[in-house]
Design an enzyme around this catalytic site. Structure first.
Site, PDB file in Angstrom:
ATOM      1  N   GLU A 214       0.705  -1.421   0.014  1.00 56.29           N
ATOM      2  CA  GLU A 214       0.143  -0.081   0.127  1.00 56.29           C
ATOM      3  C   GLU A 214       0.882   1.413  -0.060  1.00 56.29           C
ATOM      4  OE1 GLU A 214      -2.494  -0.568   3.374  1.00 56.29           O
ATOM      5  OE2 GLU A 214      -4.005  -1.906   2.055  1.00 56.29           O
TER       6      GLU A 214
ATOM      7  N   ASP B 235      -8.076  -9.028   4.338  1.00 58.31           N
ATOM      8  CA  ASP B 235      -8.061  -7.975   5.197  1.00 58.31           C
ATOM      9  C   ASP B 235      -8.914  -7.715   6.269  1.00 58.31           C
ATOM     10  OD1 ASP B 235      -6.902  -5.698   6.214  1.00 58.31           O
ATOM     11  OD2 ASP B 235      -7.462  -4.337   4.581  1.00 58.31           O
TER      12      ASP B 235
ATOM     13  N   GLU C 238     -12.420  -2.137  12.511  1.00 57.93           N
ATOM     14  CA  GLU C 238     -12.306  -1.375  11.017  1.00 57.93           C
ATOM     15  C   GLU C 238     -13.634  -1.903  10.218  1.00 57.93           C
ATOM     16  OE1 GLU C 238      -8.606  -1.791   8.660  1.00 57.93           O
ATOM     17  OE2 GLU C 238      -9.661  -0.630   7.136  1.00 57.93           O
TER      18      GLU C 238
END
Ligand code: GCW
Length: 705
Positions: free
Chosen positions: A307, A380, A408
């Site tokens: 990323e 993820d 998240e």
């Protein structure tokens, strides 16, 4: 928190033997700050039994951890008795490792054959209660275990506990930035006050270490893996040293997330090539500088070539080249934790396969003091993922598990989702290559991305404290059941009443599955809105990188839905051991919870329930919404057991969750209908709004992004 540091403070003032009178502090408001360490007063028989014990403590060592253990015991006993009382405290300064018979509590915290790594025993005998360990930290763990048992009503005269950690490294990773923001943080600002360190140490830093120690956590990476190089500068090392000093008595070692390009960013070099001698020398000098300030510094945590983060591949080198270079700089003093969370913008291989493809060929090439840190699943931190195929596939590499405690992808802090069942699912998963995931990581450890913040209750919601607690308890002992963890947490945090526990524990145990149902049922994943991941976004198909789009994961069209990861598709299944691949390879035999992760099936695919896939999907969304309604309804009956402040806070969060579960269900169904053109199964409620409405919602201010 109550009366911290009592023994330490007294120890400096008094040498030799002293007695003094203490009284318990006034009861504090229930704002959640005390976490599971409230030590609320016992009642009835349990209280009577405890009252028979004289909390007369003799300390015969000046080891700070043993002193802390005594502090904790005094505080805990005071709390559990629940009224001001007199405590005789004698401090003897000597090196003797066990006390005389006069004390009902005896510590022996340095026994040569008492076990390693924090193992302890707590045993009742005629003389009282003996806490024994091979090292001081084991005595502290033993005290927390003793107090936990007493809190749960155990008979102090019948204790026979012995425990040792299942894995050496039990770690929290903070994604906290030096400016006080927290990536994926939903509990306020960062708990780290870098600005005022090293001169000013917030009491919260001590309370934080205490909470961690009470559940066996022994390592903390203090800064975001999307790291800023300045965290390695001298001024930050001084700040970190102050923290390390405060945490040392609690058995917590500090780690730093290191930015791989630091030699360029702050070191004045024009490269960060791991094979460049000047770069190697820079890291060596940096490590020496850190160890001069923090002799027990844990090491570096690194996110590289992921990323947009810099890494060894920028110079044509491998992950092993990069990790080993840092490992050499640390030497035997510390550990490099190298993250396997990688996927590339250029590579159009199934994202779920990329980490395995990059890392498995490097098996055996990593230095002994390198650990490769692998997320629980191959994508993820989704509400549900199959276990990561790297577990079991790298027998010659130290692998540890990375879990996400902060939610998240599970509704942030406002949705009630107890994560122990999710972690239990992955820890218990059989890799088909020599044992379960828990077996694979046992020699190494596990890390959790922390959910702490400046909110008074630490975690943004009372129930999210349970996830911090569960993470620590499972890292200590992955064989604990979610139910046991939920029960002991709820009893310590809210109320020991059987009726309360029998009601609230089932809520907790079913809560994560409810989230799976209303967000991403049947193996769907990554359907969250862009960037902040708040709310649904299954219609998003046009982001720069394909694998950032929900469309990439659901692959829905007029005929069907799901990601074909069998031989006819990406064949990610081949990364698993043959027995696992065989189990999941058949769309008719696979457990429906994994179906759309591995298979693309028609909307009319027949499910084990007899429903079509489409009807089953809608059914699961509805089930999720209904479960949240039940949770809210059940909680509303529990006010008599919980203080008003926390009762209301939980109720309000449940209202948010009720509304957002419907939003998830309705928006998702509206989108699927726009793709498949199907009517809703009979008797099903239509989405409240049309698809355009859900698509028009925008939340640029959503936290944690
Ligand atoms: O889950 C994703 C998050 C990123 C995070 C990344 C990672 C720290 O959306 O915010 O970056 O994973 O694990 O590196």
């Amino acid at each position: 928190m109550r009366g911290r540091g009592l023994v330490n403070r007294l120890a400096t003032a008094f040498l030799g033997a002293f007695a003094l009178l203490l009284s318990a502090p006034a009861a504090q408001a229930e704002d959640g700050y005390d976490l599971w360490l409230r030590y609320a007063p016992l009642e009835g028989e349990a209280l009577e039994r405890l009252e028979a014990i004289q909390p007369f403590i003799t300390i015969t060592t000046d080891n700070p951890t043993v002193r802390l253990a005594a502090d904790e015991l005094l505080d805990g006993m005071t709390g559990l008795r629940g009224y001001p009382h007199h405590v005789a405290l004698v401090i003897l300064q000597s090196d003797v490792d066990a006390t005389g018979k006069a004390s009902p509590f005896r510590f022996a915290c340095d026994m040569p054959d008492g076990g390693q790594g924090g193992a302890y025993t707590v045993q009742s005998d005629d003389a009282g209660i003996a806490i024994t360990s091979g090292e001081p930290i084991g005595c502290l763990y033993g005290v927390y275990a003793l107090l936990r048992e007493l809190s749960l009503g155990a008979d102090p005269y019948a204790l026979n506990m012995s425990s040792s950690p299942a894995m050496p490294l039990r770690m929290l990773n903070h994604w906290d930035n030096p400016d006080g923001s927290v990536e994926r943080g939903y509990a306020g600002r960062s708990i780290f006050d870098w600005w005022h360190l090293p001169e000013r140490l917030d009491q919260r830093m001590v309370d934080y270490a205490r909470a961690n120690a009470s559940i066996g956590i022994n390592a903390v990476a203090v800064n975001n893996v999307n790291a800023r190089a300045e965290m390695l500068e001298q001024r930050y090392i001084a700040k970190l040293a102050r923290l390390a000093d405060a945490w040392r008595p609690y058995g917590i070692r500090v780690f730093l997330s290191a930015r791989f390009s630091a030699p360029r960013d702050i070191g004045g070099l024009d490269t960060a090539d791991p094979l460049d001698p000047a770069v190697r020398a820079w890291w060596q000098a940096k490590a020496d500088e850190i160890y001069a300030a923090i002799p027990d510094f844990g090491g570096f945590l690194v996110k590289a070539n992921s990323e947009g983060q810099p890494g060894p591949q920028d110079y044509g080198r491998t992950h092993a080249d990069g990790a080993n270079m840092l490992a050499e700089a640390l030497g035997t003093r510390g550990t490099v934790i190298w993250r396997a969370f990688v996927y590339s913008a250029e590579d159009d291989t199934d994202r779920a396969m990329q980490a395995y493809n990059e890392f498995v060929p490097l098996d055996g090439q990593f230095a002994d003091n390198v650990i490769v840190q692998v997320k629980n699943g191959p994508v993820d931190f989704q509400p549900r993922e199959p276990f990561h195929p790297m577990f079991g596939a790298m027998p010659n590499t130290n692998l540890m598990l990375e879990a996400q405690v902060t939610k998240e992808y599970l509704g942030f802090a406002s949705h009630l989702a107890f994560l122990a069942p999710m972690w239990e699912e992955v820890l218990d998963a059989q890799t088909g290559r020599g044992g379960s995931v828990a077996d694979v990581i046992a020699p190494v450890g596990m890390a959790g991305v922390a959910n702490t913040g400046s909110d008074r209750n630490w975690s943004g919601s009372d129930f999210d404290q349970a996830n911090w607690y569960a993470f620590g308890r499972l890292a200590w002992d992955p064989s604990l059941s979610s139910e046991q963890i939920a029960r002991e947490w709820a009893a310590q945090t809210f109320s020991r009443e059987e009726e309360f526990l029998d009601t609230v524990v089932p809520i907790m145990l079913r809560s994560r599955e409810a989230v799976v149902d209303y967000m991403t049922p049947l193996g769907l994943a990554h359907q969250m809105a862009t960037g902040h991941h708040y709310g649904p976004g299954p219609w998003v198909c046009d982001l720069g990188r394909p694998e950032w789009n929900p469309c990439y994961y659901h692959r829905a069209d007029a005929e069907g839905i799901g990601f074909d990861r069998t031989e006819t598709g990406s064949n990610a299944l081949a990364q698993y051991g043959p027995s696992v691949a065989a189990l999941w390879g058949d769309a008719d035999a696979i457990d429906p919870k994994w179906l759309l992760w591995f298979h693309h099936v028609g909307w009319d695919h027949e499910m084990p329930s007899g429903r079509t896939l489409w009807a089953e999907l809608v059914h699961r969304y509805d089930r999720g919404v209904a479960r949240v309604d039940q949770m809210a309804e059940t909680w509303s009956t529990l006010s008599q057991y919980v203080d008003a402040e926390r009762f209301r806070a939980v109720s309000e969060n449940l209202s948010i969750q009720q509304r957002e579960a419907r939003w998830w269900r309705d928006a998702s169904i509206a989108y699927w209908q726009s793709v498949n053109g199907l009517e809703l199964p009979e008797g099903t409620r239509a989405p409240e709004h049309d698809l355009e409405y859900y698509q028009s919602l925008s939340f640029p201010e959503a936290p944690g992004n």
